[in-house]
Design a protein around this motif. Structure first.
Motif, PDB file in Angstrom:
ATOM      1  N   ARG A  69      41.731  41.063  43.020  1.00 48.08           N
ATOM      2  CA  ARG A  69      40.282  41.117  42.749  1.00 48.08           C
ATOM      3  C   ARG A  69      40.024  40.934  41.255  1.00 48.08           C
ATOM      4  NH1 ARG A  69      40.611  45.645  46.041  1.00 48.08           N
ATOM      5  NH2 ARG A  69      40.108  45.122  48.178  1.00 48.08           N
ATOM      6  N   LYS A  72      40.798  37.284  40.123  1.00 51.35           N
ATOM      7  CA  LYS A  72      39.785  36.333  40.598  1.00 51.35           C
ATOM      8  C   LYS A  72      38.432  36.561  39.914  1.00 51.35           C
ATOM      9  CE  LYS A  72      42.438  34.114  43.498  1.00 51.35           C
ATOM     10  NZ  LYS A  72      42.765  32.687  43.346  1.00 51.35           N
ATOM     11  N   SER A  73      38.284  37.672  39.216  1.00 53.01           N
ATOM     12  CA  SER A  73      37.020  37.940  38.521  1.00 53.01           C
ATOM     13  C   SER A  73      37.069  37.489  37.062  1.00 53.01           C
ATOM     14  CB  SER A  73      36.691  39.436  38.573  1.00 53.01           C
ATOM     15  OG  SER A  73      37.557  40.148  37.700  1.00 53.01           O
ATOM     16  N   GLN A  74      38.243  37.089  36.598  1.00 54.69           N
ATOM     17  CA  GLN A  74      38.407  36.687  35.197  1.00 54.69           C
ATOM     18  C   GLN A  74      38.331  35.164  35.065  1.00 54.69           C
ATOM     19  OE1 GLN A  74      38.741  39.226  32.788  1.00 54.69           O
ATOM     20  NE2 GLN A  74      38.244  40.319  34.674  1.00 54.69           N
ATOM     21  N   GLN A  75      37.624  34.705  34.047  1.00 57.17           N
ATOM     22  CA  GLN A  75      37.471  33.271  33.814  1.00 57.17           C
ATOM     23  C   GLN A  75      38.833  32.580  33.673  1.00 57.17           C
ATOM     24  OE1 GLN A  75      34.324  31.812  33.762  1.00 57.17           O
ATOM     25  NE2 GLN A  75      35.465  29.911  33.854  1.00 57.17           N
ATOM     26  N   ARG A  78      40.932  33.007  37.348  1.00 58.61           N
ATOM     27  CA  ARG A  78      40.342  32.935  38.694  1.00 58.61           C
ATOM     28  C   ARG A  78      40.804  31.734  39.506  1.00 58.61           C
ATOM     29  NH1 ARG A  78      34.468  32.223  36.782  1.00 58.61           N
ATOM     30  NH2 ARG A  78      34.537  34.403  37.376  1.00 58.61           N
ATOM     31  N   LYS A  79      41.243  30.655  38.846  1.00 53.57           N
ATOM     32  CA  LYS A  79      41.657  29.457  39.585  1.00 53.57           C
ATOM     33  C   LYS A  79      43.147  29.433  39.929  1.00 53.57           C
ATOM     34  CE  LYS A  79      38.037  26.211  38.251  1.00 53.57           C
ATOM     35  NZ  LYS A  79      37.078  27.148  37.717  1.00 53.57           N
ATOM     36  N   GLY A  99      40.831  38.270  47.999  1.00 50.18           N
ATOM     37  CA  GLY A  99      40.789  37.018  47.251  1.00 50.18           C
ATOM     38  C   GLY A  99      42.092  36.261  47.181  1.00 50.18           C
TER      39      GLY A  99
END
Length: 121
Positions: A69, A72-75, A78-79, A99
């Motif tokens: 989580r 996936k919340s960090q710029q 997240r990819k 996620g």
């Protein structure tokens, strides 16, 4: 073969599993980074980001689902695809909700593992 070696980060608190996956992935030509604690994922920076993270669901002191989580919340992260694994097949649904991009139940077949890795990369 890609021009740059693809880097895979394996996070598991079981040293035998770390070593086993390290050997398998290196034989396939991947660069492998290992960590035995989820905290190390909090220190990832752009220069050393892996192309894939293989993460155990249950780590000492941390739940892999919380880590996913956060990733996936960090710029920056997240990819990055995350493949999670667990000895509890029932974890798959919660792992995907958190996620994770894919899930593998332990014990797993090596060909299945490598196919999932290749697919995510």
């Amino acid at each position: 073969m890609p021009h740059t070696t693809q880097r895979i980060l394996i996070v598991d608190d079981d040293p035998d599993i770390l070593e086993f996956l390290h050997i398998i992935l290196e034989e396939e030509g991947y660069e492998v980074v290992m960590a035995d604690r989820g905290d190390s994922l909090m220190q990832l920076h752009n220069g050393e980001l892996p192309h894939l993270i293989v993460l155990d669901v249950l780590l000492s002191g941390k739940d892999g689902r919380d880590i996913v989580r956060w990733l996936k919340s960090q710029q920056e992260t997240r990819k990055i695809p995350v493949l999670m694994f667990s000895a509890h097949p029932s974890a798959e649904q919660t792992v995907r909700q958190a996620g994770a991009d894919d899930f593998l139940a332990k014990p797993f077949n090596i060909e299945t593992f490598l196919a999932k890795v290749a697919h995510l990369l």
